[in-house]
Design a protein around this motif. Sequence first.
Motif, PDB file in Angstrom:
ATOM      1  N   ALA A  66      41.193  18.358  22.123  1.00 28.81           N
ATOM      2  CA  ALA A  66      41.609  18.057  20.742  1.00 28.81           C
ATOM      3  C   ALA A  66      40.367  17.671  19.951  1.00 28.81           C
ATOM      4  N   ALA A  67      40.346  18.022  18.665  1.00 29.39           N
ATOM      5  CA  ALA A  67      39.179  17.729  17.835  1.00 29.39           C
ATOM      6  C   ALA A  67      38.895  16.235  17.814  1.00 29.39           C
ATOM      7  N   ARG A  68      37.643  15.846  17.990  1.00 31.26           N
ATOM      8  CA  ARG A  68      37.267  14.427  17.939  1.00 31.26           C
ATOM      9  C   ARG A  68      35.761  14.302  17.791  1.00 31.26           C
ATOM     10  N   HIS A  69      35.359  13.188  17.169  1.00 28.94           N
ATOM     11  CA  HIS A  69      33.939  12.860  17.000  1.00 28.94           C
ATOM     12  C   HIS A  69      33.167  14.010  16.359  1.00 28.94           C
ATOM     13  N   GLY A  70      33.801  14.716  15.437  1.00 33.13           N
ATOM     14  CA  GLY A  70      33.134  15.802  14.751  1.00 33.13           C
ATOM     15  C   GLY A  70      33.094  17.106  15.517  1.00 33.13           C
ATOM     16  N   MET A  71      33.626  17.121  16.735  1.00 30.18           N
ATOM     17  CA  MET A  71      33.658  18.344  17.524  1.00 30.18           C
ATOM     18  C   MET A  71      34.994  19.048  17.353  1.00 30.18           C
ATOM     19  N   PRO A  72      34.970  20.369  17.195  1.00 33.62           N
ATOM     20  CA  PRO A  72      36.230  21.105  17.161  1.00 33.62           C
ATOM     21  C   PRO A  72      36.857  21.130  18.554  1.00 33.62           C
ATOM     22  N   SER A  73      38.160  21.326  18.597  1.00 32.76           N
ATOM     23  CA  SER A  73      38.804  21.475  19.896  1.00 32.76           C
ATOM     24  C   SER A  73      38.438  22.819  20.503  1.00 32.76           C
ATOM     25  N   PHE A  74      38.591  22.933  21.812  1.00 32.26           N
ATOM     26  CA  PHE A  74      38.297  24.194  22.481  1.00 32.26           C
ATOM     27  C   PHE A  74      39.208  25.303  21.943  1.00 32.26           C
TER      28      PHE A  74
ATOM     29  N   SER B  30      40.935  21.824  30.076  1.00 26.54           N
ATOM     30  CA  SER B  30      41.152  23.141  29.468  1.00 26.54           C
ATOM     31  C   SER B  30      41.425  24.247  30.471  1.00 26.54           C
ATOM     32  N   PHE B  31      40.591  24.352  31.507  1.00 28.69           N
ATOM     33  CA  PHE B  31      40.732  25.493  32.400  1.00 28.69           C
ATOM     34  C   PHE B  31      41.895  25.350  33.364  1.00 28.69           C
ATOM     35  N   GLU B  32      42.374  24.123  33.558  1.00 29.90           N
ATOM     36  CA  GLU B  32      43.569  23.917  34.374  1.00 29.90           C
ATOM     37  C   GLU B  32      44.844  23.898  33.533  1.00 29.90           C
ATOM     38  N   ASP B  33      44.687  24.003  32.219  1.00 30.57           N
ATOM     39  CA  ASP B  33      45.840  23.965  31.311  1.00 30.57           C
ATOM     40  C   ASP B  33      46.459  25.363  31.198  1.00 30.57           C
ATOM     41  N   PRO B  34      47.744  25.533  31.551  1.00 27.30           N
ATOM     42  CA  PRO B  34      48.349  26.879  31.549  1.00 27.30           C
ATOM     43  C   PRO B  34      48.312  27.553  30.185  1.00 27.30           C
ATOM     44  N   ALA B  35      48.546  26.809  29.098  1.00 28.50           N
ATOM     45  CA  ALA B  35      48.572  27.426  27.771  1.00 28.50           C
ATOM     46  C   ALA B  35      47.176  27.933  27.377  1.00 28.50           C
ATOM     47  N   THR B  36      46.153  27.115  27.636  1.00 26.08           N
ATOM     48  CA  THR B  36      44.787  27.544  27.337  1.00 26.08           C
ATOM     49  C   THR B  36      44.412  28.760  28.184  1.00 26.08           C
ATOM     50  N   ALA B  37      44.819  28.728  29.459  1.00 26.15           N
ATOM     51  CA  ALA B  37      44.510  29.846  30.353  1.00 26.15           C
ATOM     52  C   ALA B  37      45.164  31.139  29.867  1.00 26.15           C
ATOM     53  N   ARG B  38      46.418  31.061  29.427  1.00 27.64           N
ATOM     54  CA  ARG B  38      47.093  32.269  28.930  1.00 27.64           C
ATOM     55  C   ARG B  38      46.340  32.853  27.738  1.00 27.64           C
TER      56      ARG B  38
END
Length: 676
Positions: free
Chosen positions: A126-134, A60-68
């Motif tokens: 990405a959402a998985r195992h009942g957890m929402p995505s970041f 997540s934190f290295e992902d440019p789209a999430t960072a923006r």
Amino acid sequence: MPNRLAHETSPYLLQHADNPVDWWPWSDAAFEEARRSGRPVLLSVGYSSCHWCHVMAHESFEDPATARYLNEHFVSVKVDREERPDVDAVYMEAVQAATGQGGWPMTVFLTPDAEPFYFGTYFPPAARHGMPSFRQVLDGVRQAWSERRDEVTEVAGKIVRDLAGREIGYETAQVPGEEELAQALLGLTREYDPQRGGFGGAPKFPPSMVIEFLLRHHARTGSEGALQMARDTCERMARGGIYDQLGGGFARYSVDRDWVVPHFEKMLYDNALLCRVYAHLWRATGSDLARRVALETADFMVRELRTTEGGFASALDADSDDGSGAHVEGAYYVWTLEQLRDVLGEDAHLAAHHFGVTEEGTFEHGQSVLQLPQDEGVFDAEKVASVKRRLLEARSSRPAPGRDDKVVAAWNGLAIAALAETGAYFDRPDLVEAAVGAADLLVRLHLDDHARLARTSRDGHAGANAGVLEDYGDVAEGFLALASVTGEGVWLEFAGLLLDHVLARFTDPESGALYDTAADAERLIRRPQDPTDNAVPSGWTAAAGALLSYAAHTGSEPHRTAAERALGVVKVLGPRAPRFVGWGLAVAEALLDGPREVAVVGPDPTDKATRILHRTALLGAAPGAVVAVGTTDSDEFPLLADRPLVDGEPTAYVCRNFTCDAPTTDPERLRTALSG
């Protein structure tokens, strides 16, 4: 382009300095920016050897789209929990209250006034195992902040009020007595795992502080049940995969009940505590296994964690390069049968049986964690030593795990105590010298002109964060152990300076309750206060133990009274939750035993007869006994005052509760007097 974390000293924060996220360190400026821009704060707390912290950073934190998205809608604050245990504590309490669980990475959303309103730990991409995505979490928080801000701030305010109401309603109580300690032992017996050692189920953590209590209780009362739980747990851990069978030292915890598969990070505090535990177990039993593990763990700390400046680094990562460029947990430590054959040839069969390496593997992908399933006497000792030496040499060519090389004051205090005592017990002056080197570093770099402690240092530079109660308690404990081992009274003086701060700045003058932060520390949403052990002794009970020992050394009534008032919480918690107040119970054992005060005087502390008496005193099993050694005219230790030689011979004096035994020149009589 590096972000603001590039100017920090924490290795964990520096790992995020090149993230596209516009990180802020914890600071007034970050919250001022949140107020100015009207954005909520994303607080992300972790530490350098945390596996899932690295995973979330990569995803997540290295992902440019999430960072923006973060940079547009949030003020993002990154905290190293090891540098700021106070920040971690207050928000972890909120996370646990809201979700029923906690852990790292810790993810908390705050108002610009630092009040929390949404909580979590790791969130996947990405959402998985009942957890929402970041990203789903971020969208939901942004929407709530934009459309229902009044409701959000009202919820945040209520959470802070609820946390304030959780303050310990502590009233000065009587000290714990025989009944409470017996109930604590019974509670531990009920939770003990007789087949595997340790307490409870998976994951299983080394119960270091509980074992110290069990050993002290055995020494004082003769309880064989207490000794058996301590001895068997130590043996199971030492023979399991949680212990590094090649290089020494313990991993953080076992993911299973049998101590087979560890979470591979190695922490300074675990190894310091366990080194001391095994040294004390040897003192109680003479066990060869305990002796070996204590020395190997001490050597591991000095070899792999000692810094250039003489302190001890915080941790080794769980993950490392597996040789193909992938960062994999445990890659440095695990073996396949094929790898054994490549290194050992025809000796691979012996190694596989000795270390429990199987074709199927005990870990992942046919790999095995090395254990000692067989008794050590089954195999030829010289052959086993040769196999271990060759495997360790081969392992050293693998990419090594990363090292968090910041020096944490509290954990170095624990290491100083462990290395000083282990060196004294086993005639290893090099280990005592390593303890002195770390203590010198703390005095030189962490103590300011007013004897206030800095929490951390790195590369010879002290960090900006103030020490917390555990720093003062554990460093004082280390200095007191060093004073007893070296006979240098300066360490007693430094311990006294630190404990004066405990009395003046961390103690409630009305109740005697202790706080984790000083009265003049940075104000958070609440002042943290926790008397229960976690991975290390709580600051509360660490301080109580050091106060008690210092009082025994000096006769100081204020320090003795403060220790007794602090132990009132152990009277309440010991029978109910003994696993979580182990060090408090150990300190209570010392209180019930006196603790005993031992003065060894001689014409010269270095002559043979004096050294024998001194070592005998250090090996005494009496819980929490304090030892002073010097000449009859020494003024370094109050315990040495008015202690003449007997017939011109080196002499030992043993006192407790204002009563002294007859002085003795005989090591056997001294041993008997300190036998518990």
